[in-house]
Design an enzyme around this catalytic site. Structure first.
Site, PDB file in Angstrom:
ATOM      1  N   THR A 272      -1.197 -12.500  16.259  1.00 24.78           N
ATOM      2  CA  THR A 272      -2.003 -12.630  15.045  1.00 24.78           C
ATOM      3  C   THR A 272      -2.153 -14.089  14.611  1.00 24.78           C
ATOM      4  OG1 THR A 272      -1.274 -10.462  14.297  1.00 24.78           O
ATOM      5  CG2 THR A 272      -2.184 -11.920  12.631  1.00 24.78           C
ATOM      6  N   SER A 278      -6.974  -8.774  12.722  1.00 21.53           N
ATOM      7  CA  SER A 278      -7.210  -7.618  13.583  1.00 21.53           C
ATOM      8  C   SER A 278      -8.095  -7.950  14.783  1.00 21.53           C
ATOM      9  CB  SER A 278      -7.858  -6.485  12.774  1.00 21.53           C
ATOM     10  OG  SER A 278      -6.986  -6.059  11.751  1.00 21.53           O
ATOM     11  N   ARG A 443      19.979  17.345 -10.395  1.00 19.24           N
ATOM     12  CA  ARG A 443      19.534  16.888 -11.720  1.00 19.24           C
ATOM     13  C   ARG A 443      18.896  18.026 -12.482  1.00 19.24           C
ATOM     14  NH1 ARG A 443      17.943  14.924 -16.191  1.00 19.24           N
ATOM     15  NH2 ARG A 443      16.987  12.861 -16.397  1.00 19.24           N
ATOM     16  N   GLY A 527      13.826   6.891 -13.279  1.00 19.09           N
ATOM     17  CA  GLY A 527      14.437   5.570 -13.298  1.00 19.09           C
ATOM     18  C   GLY A 527      15.436   5.373 -12.172  1.00 19.09           C
ATOM     19  N   GLU A 550       0.499  -4.241  13.446  1.00 19.12           N
ATOM     20  CA  GLU A 550       0.135  -3.483  14.652  1.00 19.12           C
ATOM     21  C   GLU A 550      -1.258  -2.880  14.491  1.00 19.12           C
ATOM     22  OE1 GLU A 550       1.860  -3.156  17.707  1.00 19.12           O
ATOM     23  OE2 GLU A 550       2.915  -4.814  16.790  1.00 19.12           O
ATOM     24  N   ASP A 552      -4.600  -3.187  11.319  1.00 17.77           N
ATOM     25  CA  ASP A 552      -4.961  -2.726   9.972  1.00 17.77           C
ATOM     26  C   ASP A 552      -5.478  -1.300  10.058  1.00 17.77           C
ATOM     27  OD1 ASP A 552      -5.935  -3.499   7.049  1.00 17.77           O
ATOM     28  OD2 ASP A 552      -7.535  -2.402   8.058  1.00 17.77           O
TER      29      ASP A 552
END
Length: 754
Positions: A272, A278, A443, A527, A550, A552
């Site tokens: 690149t 690309s 939870r 959170g 690798e 876009d």
């Protein structure tokens, strides 16, 4: 014992009838199940049978006063609903009758209704004002069996590797300083190399096992330890080492491959460029052959022509540099050349500049950098010459005469990297799902005025709907990527263009899925999901880049769509377009039929759950887009618009086709795999997961299907309802499903997942 106004024969059905009429998904096929059970129930008198059947009349449903009476009768029994019973609703009904009327035998017909309608406790436990003995998860399925199915023939390799991850060197921690973090990751990579994992995909002669499929599995499992480890490992052994293995010849293998696998040589993959991401074919770095010195001179011609985002750039001693090869004044196209970067003291060699990219959104354990080359000369032998060579007389030679074909053949050998990136993204998604779901099974939040304790997050339909389809998709994508790597590694299929097209699309939809999944899991944990210690935050940063490196994703979808259009046989240019249209005419034109209105509005369960419907929907989407896209391009070309400009005008259409094609490929690949599962129980589970994935995917594209008249509004609504229903049916098994991912306990370091 309190009496009831209902006879025992009627009373045993009342909890079922109350659940059925409280469910807005009462269809003709479901009513038929209950009617058949009533007809087969020998304990019923004719009078009571008539009464029960009358309560099933959708044109004359029970009055609200009757429903309230049913609920009061159930609540007054004070019978505890035990979710862990084998048939919880049928057993509950038996206990209700026993409370009012004395001993009551278990009714097999009620069991039949419960099984056939897939009624789960979380469908109705909120409907009855009774004490509920909740169970966080069911043990009906076995997580180890599921994991074994997913591992397939790679079980030993995967199990051994997971044990290696138990070593303290892989203990996850928060790293605020990138230099320190990079050293930790480098040491982890060397640790794995010492145990033979770096060379796993290489031939046995160079310390490997020739096992690229096993290597891809490790790539996913490393994400359970740390994302930076996966990527650093992939750059060193997959990209740098892989380029030597796939693009080089024996002389390169002998000299470099074993040392690379042992990390005796640290390397990077310099493809690149800042100005060309690309568009690999358009890179500006040059590699000019000098006949007089028998050397290749690597040069960065402009300020923005440097290599960028190069992983391992700060640690490497050598780079696999992609550049325009110029021989005797002629540009022979992009080739890879091995270029030393540093000496034994780790000092940069003359003509080479490396700059640190600095801190990133994620993956800060990977040393990404920029590289410039100023007239750097290397021996001619450093050209990776499997597909193109400079002979001793200084002339260029390649067995592949067509430059375009040669270029795509070179890139096709590196498709394995895209599969591994998708696998890493999937590993990140699996880890986030495991954390979020284990948290949701502990939870509690909110309740009503009657229940003693608050409800588990996982018992809320909204929570099920946001996480369960993502679990189903993880299974589909796991199986699909397995198959893609198997095809990529098949030596009997040397032409990788078809696999390249397939992987281009799959890498896109799976890495987008991974990012969406991790974000959903972050929100589902509130959170707690925002805290670094619970690791979802790190996964968000690490996996984000997978959508662009690798390849876009949008560009890759364009590539996939062009592959579909050309039937993997023709290159796209104006000269070859008539041949493309001819292929399309043969394969597609005759197969687009008008959709029958009955089919458009068909909503029964058997139809909506049938893989034939899902495959037809996906196939129709792909074929319709292919045909309409080809016609649009043809019309532009007839008007004299150059083919390149014609493609620019239909880019959004191309992206839609790339997604549709990839969705179809993933689902059909998964269905083929499910048919190979020998155990009936597990095969049924995998089928249900596939159904949920398919219906949710169709639902996500409902706008297109509605526009095309493929489905009507009624069917669209029914699909949505079925997605919700499948989520509740899978609720008792959700922890087993994430445990089936096989994430080792020593990697589940998030406190909220403990």
């Amino acid at each position: 014992m309190q009496d009831s106004t209902y006879a025992s024969e009627i009373l045993q059905y009342i909890p079922f009838f109350y659940v059925i009429w409280s469910d807005d998904l009462l269809t003709a096929s479901e009513i038929n199940v209950v009617q058949n059970a009533i007809d087969a129930d020998k304990t019923l008198s004719e009078k009571n049978r008539i009464q029960l059947l009358a309560w099933l009349d959708t044109s004359n449903p029970p009055a609200n006063s009757e429903l309230k009476k049913w609920k009061q009768t159930i609540s007054n029994s004070a019978v505890k609903l035990v979710e862990s019973e084998t048939y919880p609703l049928a057993t509950f009904s038996q206990k209700v009758v026993s409370h009012y009327k004395g001993d009551c035998p278990f009714n097999e017909q009620l069991k039949h209704i419960e099984i056939q309608l897939g009624i789960q406790p979380n469908h109705y436990n909120h409907l009855f004002d009774v004490e509920v003995a909740h169970e966080a998860t069911s043990d009906f399925y076995n997580a180890n069996e599921i994991d074994t199915i997913l591992k397939g023939k790679h079980a030993k390799v995967i199990d051994d590797f997971r044990e290696v991850l138990a070593n303290p060197i892989f203990k996850w921690d928060v790293h605020r300083n990138k230099e320190d973090f990079r050293e930790v990751v480098l040491n982890q990579v060397k640790f794995l190399a010492d145990r033979g994992y770096g060379a796993m995909a290489y031939p046995e002669a160079y310390g490997g096992a020739n096992d690229m499929e096993g290597y891809a599995y490790m790539f996913e499992n490393m994400m359970f330890a740390d994302g930076s480890l996966s990527i650093k490992f992939g750059v060193q052994f997959g990209l740098f080492g892989g380029s030597i293995q796939k693009l080089g010849t024996k002389k390169h293998h002998d000299k470099y491959l074993s040392k690379t696998g042992k990390t005796e040589i640290l390397g990077c993959f310099a493809m690149t460029e800042t100005g060309h991401g690309s568009n690999v074919r358009g890179i500006k770095t040059t590699a000019t052959y000098d006949n007089k010195t028998n050397q290749i001179v690597i040069h960065t011609p402009g300020k923005n022509d440097n290599k960028e985002y190069i992983g391992n750039a700060l640690h490497s001693k050598m780079a696999s540099v992609f550049a325009q090869l110029i021989v005797n004044g002629k540009n022979e196209g992009v080739h890879a050349i091995l270029v030393p970067l540093r000496n034994e003291k780790h000092e940069l060699l003359p003509g080479i500049i490396v700059e640190d990219n600095g801190y990133k959104l994620g993956l800060n354990g990977v040393d990404n950098g920029k590289i410039w080359f100023n007239q750097v000369a290397v021996p001619r032998e450093n050209l990776l010459n499997k597909y193109g060579d400079i002979k001793e007389d200084g002339t260029y030679y390649s067995d592949i005469k067509n430059p375009n074909k040669r270029f795509f053949t070179m890139l096709g050998t590196l498709v394995g990297g895209r599969i591994c990136v998708a696998r890493a993204g999937l590993g990140g998604a699996k880890f986030a799902l495991a954390v979020a779901i284990k948290h949701a099974l502990k939870r509690r939040q909110f309740n009503d005025s009657i229940k003693v304790q608050e409800d588990l997050l996982m018992d809320y339909p909204t929570h099920q709907l946001r996480l369960t389809p993502l679990v189903a998709s993880a299974y589909v994508y796991h199986v699909t990527l397995d198959k893609m790597m198997q095809q990529y590694c098949d030596p009997s299929q040397p032409d990788k263009r078809k696999v390249e097209t397939q992987v281009a699309g799959l890498k896109s939809i799976i890495t987008w899925y991974a990012n969406d999944t991790i974000q959903e899991c972050r929100e589902a944990c509130g959170g707690k999901g925002y805290l670094l210690e619970n690791r979802i935050a790190d996964l968000k940063g690490d996996v984000d880049i997978f959508t662009t490196f690798e390849g876009d994703n949008t560009v890759l979808l364009l590539l996939a769509a062009k592959g579909v259009l050309s039937d993997f046989k023709s290159e796209f240019n104006s000269a070859g377009f008539s041949a493309v249209l001819k292929i399309l005419g043969i394969q597609i034109n005759d197969k687009l039929t008008t959709i029958n209105p009955i089919y458009t509005n068909k909503i029964d369960k058997d139809h909506l759950y049938n893989p034939k419907f899902h495959k037809h929907a996906f196939d129709y989407h792909t074929r319709r887009l292919t045909y309409s896209l080809a016609m649009r391009i043809r019309d532009y070309i007839k008007k004299g618009v150059p083919s390149y400009q014609a493609f620019l005008k239909v880019q959004s259409h191309l992206v839609a086709l790339g997604k549709a094609y990839s969705n179809e490929l993933a689902y059909t690949t998964y269905c083929d795999f499910v048919e190979t599962i020998e155990d009936d129980k597990n095969r049924a589970l995998f089928q249900k997961l596939g159904t949920l994935h398919a219906l949710r995917t169709i639902r996500q594209d409902a706008e297109w299907y509605l526009e095309q008249g493929y489905i009507g509004g009624t069917k669209s609504k029914a699909i949505r309802q079925r997605v919700e229903r499948l989520c509740t049916e899978l609720r008792p098994h959700i922890e087993v499903l994430v445990d089936g991912f096989g994430i080792p306990e020593h990697c589940m370091s998030a406190p909220i997942a403990q």
